[in-house]
Design a protein around this motif. Structure first.
Motif, PDB file in Angstrom:
ATOM      1  N   UNK A 246     -39.538   9.546  28.990  1.00 41.58           N
ATOM      2  CA  UNK A 246     -39.106  10.440  27.972  1.00 41.58           C
ATOM      3  C   UNK A 246     -38.709  10.147  26.305  1.00 41.58           C
ATOM      4  N   UNK A 247     -39.122   8.961  26.087  1.00 43.90           N
ATOM      5  CA  UNK A 247     -39.324   8.703  24.304  1.00 43.90           C
ATOM      6  C   UNK A 247     -40.278   7.564  24.409  1.00 43.90           C
ATOM      7  N   UNK A 248     -41.009   7.253  23.963  1.00 42.97           N
ATOM      8  CA  UNK A 248     -41.734   6.563  23.214  1.00 42.97           C
ATOM      9  C   UNK A 248     -41.197   6.036  21.321  1.00 42.97           C
ATOM     10  N   UNK A 249     -41.331   4.655  21.349  1.00 44.58           N
ATOM     11  CA  UNK A 249     -40.899   3.866  19.881  1.00 44.58           C
ATOM     12  C   UNK A 249     -41.964   2.959  19.635  1.00 44.58           C
ATOM     13  N   UNK A 250     -42.472   2.678  17.829  1.00 41.82           N
ATOM     14  CA  UNK A 250     -43.531   2.320  17.504  1.00 41.82           C
ATOM     15  C   UNK A 250     -43.058   1.763  16.584  1.00 41.82           C
ATOM     16  N   UNK A 251     -43.754   0.574  16.587  1.00 42.82           N
ATOM     17  CA  UNK A 251     -43.555  -0.141  15.335  1.00 42.82           C
ATOM     18  C   UNK A 251     -44.742  -0.609  14.809  1.00 42.82           C
ATOM     19  N   UNK A 252     -45.394  -0.129  13.380  1.00 44.78           N
ATOM     20  CA  UNK A 252     -47.372  -1.287  13.307  1.00 44.78           C
ATOM     21  C   UNK A 252     -46.522  -1.647  11.535  1.00 44.78           C
TER      22      UNK A 252
ATOM     23  N   UNK B 205     -38.749   8.013  32.947  1.00 52.38           N
ATOM     24  CA  UNK B 205     -37.489   8.007  34.733  1.00 52.38           C
ATOM     25  C   UNK B 205     -38.768   8.012  35.727  1.00 52.38           C
ATOM     26  N   UNK B 206     -38.737   7.452  37.405  1.00 51.74           N
ATOM     27  CA  UNK B 206     -39.536   7.422  38.147  1.00 51.74           C
ATOM     28  C   UNK B 206     -38.972   8.258  39.349  1.00 51.74           C
ATOM     29  N   UNK B 207     -39.318   9.409  39.268  1.00 47.89           N
ATOM     30  CA  UNK B 207     -39.158   9.990  40.479  1.00 47.89           C
ATOM     31  C   UNK B 207     -39.997  10.699  41.185  1.00 47.89           C
TER      32      UNK B 207
ATOM     33  N   UNK C  13     -27.588 -11.181  20.153  1.00 48.42           N
ATOM     34  CA  UNK C  13     -26.986  -9.968  21.105  1.00 48.42           C
ATOM     35  C   UNK C  13     -26.564 -10.240  21.989  1.00 48.42           C
ATOM     36  N   UNK C  14     -25.477 -10.270  23.146  1.00 45.84           N
ATOM     37  CA  UNK C  14     -25.103 -10.580  24.307  1.00 45.84           C
ATOM     38  C   UNK C  14     -25.695  -9.227  25.429  1.00 45.84           C
ATOM     39  N   UNK C  15     -25.965  -9.387  26.826  1.00 46.86           N
ATOM     40  CA  UNK C  15     -27.190  -8.676  27.931  1.00 46.86           C
ATOM     41  C   UNK C  15     -28.141  -8.658  27.324  1.00 46.86           C
ATOM     42  N   UNK C  16     -28.856  -8.187  28.688  1.00 50.20           N
ATOM     43  CA  UNK C  16     -30.125  -8.666  28.258  1.00 50.20           C
ATOM     44  C   UNK C  16     -30.353  -7.198  28.465  1.00 50.20           C
ATOM     45  N   UNK C  17     -32.022  -6.758  28.712  1.00 49.75           N
ATOM     46  CA  UNK C  17     -32.626  -5.663  28.249  1.00 49.75           C
ATOM     47  C   UNK C  17     -31.535  -3.875  28.369  1.00 49.75           C
ATOM     48  N   UNK C  18     -31.525  -3.285  27.740  1.00 50.17           N
ATOM     49  CA  UNK C  18     -30.603  -2.058  27.393  1.00 50.17           C
ATOM     50  C   UNK C  18     -30.664  -1.603  29.295  1.00 50.17           C
ATOM     51  N   UNK C  19     -29.471  -1.645  29.414  1.00 48.09           N
ATOM     52  CA  UNK C  19     -28.964  -0.760  30.486  1.00 48.09           C
ATOM     53  C   UNK C  19     -28.295   0.938  30.737  1.00 48.09           C
ATOM     54  N   UNK C  20     -28.406   1.644  32.210  1.00 44.73           N
ATOM     55  CA  UNK C  20     -29.148   3.239  31.472  1.00 44.73           C
ATOM     56  C   UNK C  20     -26.581   3.853  31.612  1.00 44.73           C
TER      57      UNK C  20
ATOM     58  N   UNK D  59     -24.534   8.395  32.719  1.00 42.65           N
ATOM     59  CA  UNK D  59     -25.263   9.886  32.193  1.00 42.65           C
ATOM     60  C   UNK D  59     -26.892   9.586  32.898  1.00 42.65           C
ATOM     61  N   UNK D  60     -26.720   8.761  32.907  1.00 41.75           N
ATOM     62  CA  UNK D  60     -28.133   8.682  33.374  1.00 41.75           C
ATOM     63  C   UNK D  60     -29.678   8.577  34.590  1.00 41.75           C
ATOM     64  N   UNK D  61     -29.992   9.023  34.812  1.00 39.88           N
ATOM     65  CA  UNK D  61     -30.558   9.316  36.456  1.00 39.88           C
ATOM     66  C   UNK D  61     -31.069   8.474  36.757  1.00 39.88           C
ATOM     67  N   UNK D  62     -30.601   8.351  37.749  1.00 39.30           N
ATOM     68  CA  UNK D  62     -31.534   7.483  38.850  1.00 39.30           C
ATOM     69  C   UNK D  62     -33.183   7.718  38.720  1.00 39.30           C
ATOM     70  N   UNK D  63     -33.695   6.034  38.431  1.00 39.50           N
ATOM     71  CA  UNK D  63     -34.731   5.331  38.458  1.00 39.50           C
ATOM     72  C   UNK D  63     -34.950   5.323  37.060  1.00 39.50           C
ATOM     73  N   UNK D  64     -34.407   5.867  36.089  1.00 37.42           N
ATOM     74  CA  UNK D  64     -33.806   5.388  34.116  1.00 37.42           C
ATOM     75  C   UNK D  64     -34.455   3.847  34.355  1.00 37.42           C
ATOM     76  N   UNK D  65     -35.620   3.345  33.113  1.00 37.04           N
ATOM     77  CA  UNK D  65     -35.978   2.496  32.820  1.00 37.04           C
ATOM     78  C   UNK D  65     -36.777   2.775  31.380  1.00 37.04           C
ATOM     79  N   UNK D  66     -36.623   1.131  30.994  1.00 38.67           N
ATOM     80  CA  UNK D  66     -37.122   0.725  29.739  1.00 38.67           C
ATOM     81  C   UNK D  66     -37.963  -0.294  29.999  1.00 38.67           C
ATOM     82  N   UNK D  67     -39.034   0.049  28.843  1.00 38.58           N
ATOM     83  CA  UNK D  67     -40.137  -1.459  28.704  1.00 38.58           C
ATOM     84  C   UNK D  67     -40.519  -1.265  27.794  1.00 38.58           C
ATOM     85  N   UNK D  68     -40.656  -2.780  27.055  1.00 40.24           N
ATOM     86  CA  UNK D  68     -41.101  -3.279  25.945  1.00 40.24           C
ATOM     87  C   UNK D  68     -42.729  -3.998  26.378  1.00 40.24           C
TER      88      UNK D  68
END
Length: 765
Positions: free
Chosen positions: A635-641, A627-629, A589-596, A599-608
């Protein structure tokens, strides 16, 4: 293959039995620490016996009758005890099927004709019609009770026979999703406050009622008693109403009372005085919390090359990256206080000690109690009673010694000992501080060529039952103390300790792993959930993330590119699954990691992040959104095991969630505070943990695994969660944090570090 637990306890009666009421009893040496393993084992037995789970009782473990399965640790209960009970139940089922076939052999019934349903063995259905006039319908079915006999209980379990005949039977549906119809029998009582924990147990005395005790000790492993203070304290305690005895031995002060209330009052006075330098004179070397790697590296070291597949580098051009990570000393911080009961009975020439404990290893504890009190192990009985849960070597074994030591002063009377909050946080073993350095080489395109992971840290084990002398805190502090046990690492065959998960799972031609075990232990350290895996995975997954970003490659795509081959199929599957859950663009798919979005606040980020626990256990991939403030807020955590065959989906999900949220607490909050007088972070104000208000939304997906062996779930999510949080912080503010915990103070220190903000540059070196 014969499960390890069956080798020493091979008889059917070691694992299964019947109550007079006709209920099945199942025995295990693995104990329930709140993780629900009893229910999972019950479901395994029910599945193999074709017996309703509600009619199976998991008997609480005791050295009097339970199989010896060492310690409940390492996410191995389903793998070890589960496989043993599965074989035992299948063996019993097949023995009864054989007995049923022999009973009806004159009617032409063969073993393959006999089926088992609902705990009953049935002949072929057509016999009920063909022989209705000659044979009653009741004779064409039989129960386990009517088919079992004494010789069967003494038979040696034959796993190969059970596995071979197992295919002839229709399997019960696999538990792929939570099953609300088969509930854990303990949960309702726990929710409504009706469950009897060890803290609630009242033991009737032989001639006197139960009394209460407490052992006071210095904040360090060794200390000097301030005799003037101690003598004055002893005199004061002996004059108090309700005090039965005051006992001194070495640096220990023990008190026995009629009521628990009296102990609470004196504990506040003694603990407050000890913090002010009264009663004991302590002086211990304290590492600099801001430079733990320096302290670790300058200690005496025992160096081991864990892995070395060095090979000539392919290609003429390579780029290098080096990075170092650290974790502080971490506390168990058990919310439920450690507690034990003990009673000495019998003649003084042949005393018998009985202990009730929430220990993770009842046989190990029995062995060291016998050593500590110089009695044969056969004269010590340890029975497990549930505590409020634990996740590593906390103070459960030590408080059992305290109870036994005090009970020796009042033969025949049960003694109950419960640690205070200050003792719980101040005397339980710490998880070792660690430093991890990674040196990697890649091609200009980013292909991994070399990977060296170097680890510094103390050993992760001072558990009882593994040495020639007792590994119990009290036994180290009497007037004639046993030698203090230096922490060691488990063998790599069972996952190692500080070097756990130090071998990268990714394809790399030249791999080297070096472990430096620190041979100095100013504060007692031992096993904490997942041992060295969290910091090793944090280091490895941070470097993989840094490489991907520096090369302008998507972190998911970069990982998948280094997990090629059939041996990595399950790893790729969990990564792709968690990406799908979190809306992370899949490869192609196109693009790198998801961008906010706007409506996402400043300091929003995702990690894998990804890891396979111990490199041999469960596969787990995690995506974190935060979010880093003023601080890091999850905010949210997804897991696949992928844990192989899922025995109890609800319990598995609980374990994955619990492991991830505890790891999040380590990553964001936790660091022990140490002083020459001991551990000063001995209350919740000085040792904060993640609060309920800090909890993110958690989504878990269990991969299909019916064709694979079951793998433990309790520890596999810890490493990926710590690493995903670190990678999400980088995604949010461009800051590479390498020192746990990721508190506002440590983030500010990282901001001041040029290295933390310098992105990987493919042109350097």
């Amino acid at each position: 293959m014969t499960p390890e637990s069956l080798k020493a306890q091979p008889l059917l009666r070691h694992w299964l039995g019947f109550t007079p009421e006709g209920r099945v009893q199942a025995f295990s040496g693995k104990v329930d620490l709140g993780q629900g393993i009893s229910h999972a084992l019950r479901l395994i037995v029910a599945e193999e016996l074709r017996w309703p789970a509600e009619q199976i009782d998991m008997v609480p473990a005791s050295t009097l009758f339970s199989p010896d399965e060492a310690v409940t640790s390492g996410s191995l209960s389903v793998q070890h005890s589960g496989s043993a009970l599965r074989c035992a139940a299948a063996h019993w089922r097949e023995a009864c099927r054989q007995a049923m076939a022999e009973r009806l052999a004159g009617l032409g019934v063969t073993l393959q004709d006999v089926r088992c349903e609902g705990g009953q063995f049935h002949a072929p259905a057509h016999l009920a019609n063909d022989l209705a006039n000659d044979l009653s319908h009741a004779a064409l079915q039989a129960s386990y009770a009517t088919l079992s006999h004494a010789a069967m209980w003494d038979s040696v379990i034959e796993p190969a026979h059970a596995q071979a005949t197992h295919a002839a039977l229709d399997r019960h549906p696999r538990a792929a999703e939570p099953n609300p119809t088969v509930l854990r029998p303990d949960v309702a009582a726990k929710v409504f406050g009706e469950f009897e924990y060890i803290h609630d147990r009242v033991m009737p005395g032989v001639s006197h009622p139960m009394c209460h005790g407490m052992v006071f000790r210095p904040g360090t492993l060794s200390a000097e008693v301030i005799e003037h203070d101690m003598q004055a304290l002893t005199t004061r305690l002996m004059a108090m109403s309700g005090v039965l005895q005051v006992v001194r031995d070495g640096v220990l002060l023990g008190v026995l009372t009629e009521t628990e209330r009296v102990l609470g009052e004196m504990a506040q006075h003694i603990e407050a005085g000890a913090e002010q330098g009264q009663f004991w004179r302590c002086a211990v070397q304290v590492p600099d919390p801001l430079d733990l790697p320096h302290w670790l590296k300058k200690q005496p070291l025992d160096t081991t090359v864990v892995a070395d597949t060095s090979a000539p580098t392919q290609g003429t051009v390579q780029q290098h990256i080096s990075a170092e990570f650290q974790r502080p000393f971490v506390q168990h911080a058990s919310i439920g206080l450690c507690c034990a009961l003990a009673q000495w009975t019998g003649h003084p020439s042949a005393p018998h000690l009985e202990v009730w404990s929430h220990s993770q290893g009842i046989y190990n504890l029995r062995r060291d109690l016998a050593l500590a009190f110089d009695v044969p192990a056969t004269q010590v009985q340890v029975s497990h009673v549930e505590g409020a849960g634990c996740y590593g070597h906390n103070g459960a074994d030590d408080v059992a010694w305290d109870a036994a030591w005090l009970a020796r002063q009042v033969p025949g009377r049960p003694v109950r000992v419960q640690w205070t909050r200050q003792a719980e946080l101040g005397h339980a073993p710490l998880a070792p501080a660690m430093a991890v350095r990674i040196d990697a080489a890649v091609t200009p395109e980013g292909q991994l060529l070399e990977w060296t992971q170097t680890v510094w840290g103390q050993g992760h084990g001072t558990r009882p039952g593994r040495g020639q002398t007792p590994a119990l805190l009290g036994a180290w502090q009497t007037a004639h103390p046993a030698p203090i046990t230096l922490a060691v690492n488990a063998a790599m065959a069972v996952g190692g300790g500080s070097e756990r998960n130090a071998q990268t799972p990714y394809n790399v031609p030249s791999l080297k792993v070096i472990n430096h075990r620190v041979l100095n232990m100013p504060f007692r350290v031992s096993a904490m959930r997942a041992l060295g895996a969290p910091v090793n995975v944090l280091a490895a997954e941070s470097v993989m993330d840094e490489l991907a970003h520096g090369l302008s490659q998507d972190p998911l795509t970069y990982r998948l590119a280094h997990l090629q081959g059939e041996q990595h199929a399950r790893a790729r599957a969990v990564l792709q699954q968690v990406a799908d859950m979190a809306g992370w663009p899949l490869p192609g798919s196109s693009g790198l990691s998801p961008q906010p979005s706007p409506d996402r606040p400043e300091g929003w980020g995702r990690g894998l992040a990804y890891a396979r626990y111990k490199n041999t256990g469960a596969f787990c991939a995690v995506v974190v959104e935060l979010v880093v403030a003023d601080k890091v807020k999850l905010h949210q955590l997804w897991m696949a095991a992928d844990v192989g065959h899922v025995v109890d989906a609800d319990g598995t999900i609980n374990q994955l969630e619990g492991g991830a949220l505890q790891a999040a607490s380590w990553a964001l909050c936790e660091a022990a505070q140490l002083s020459p007088q001991g551990i000063t972070s001995n209350d919740w104000a000085n040792y904060p943990i993640l609060k309920f208000s800090d909890m993110p939304k958690v989504s878990v997906h269990l991969m299909p695994g019916a064709d694979h062996a079951s793998l433990g779930a309790g520890e596999c999510s810890a490493g990926p969660t710590c690493a995903a949080i670190a990678n999400a912080i980088f995604d949010a503010i461009g800051l590479r944090v390498r020192n746990m915990p990721f508190t506002p103070e440590n983030l500010m220190r990282a901001i001041d570090s040029d290295e933390a903000r310098a992105p990987f540059n493919p042109s350097f070196n």
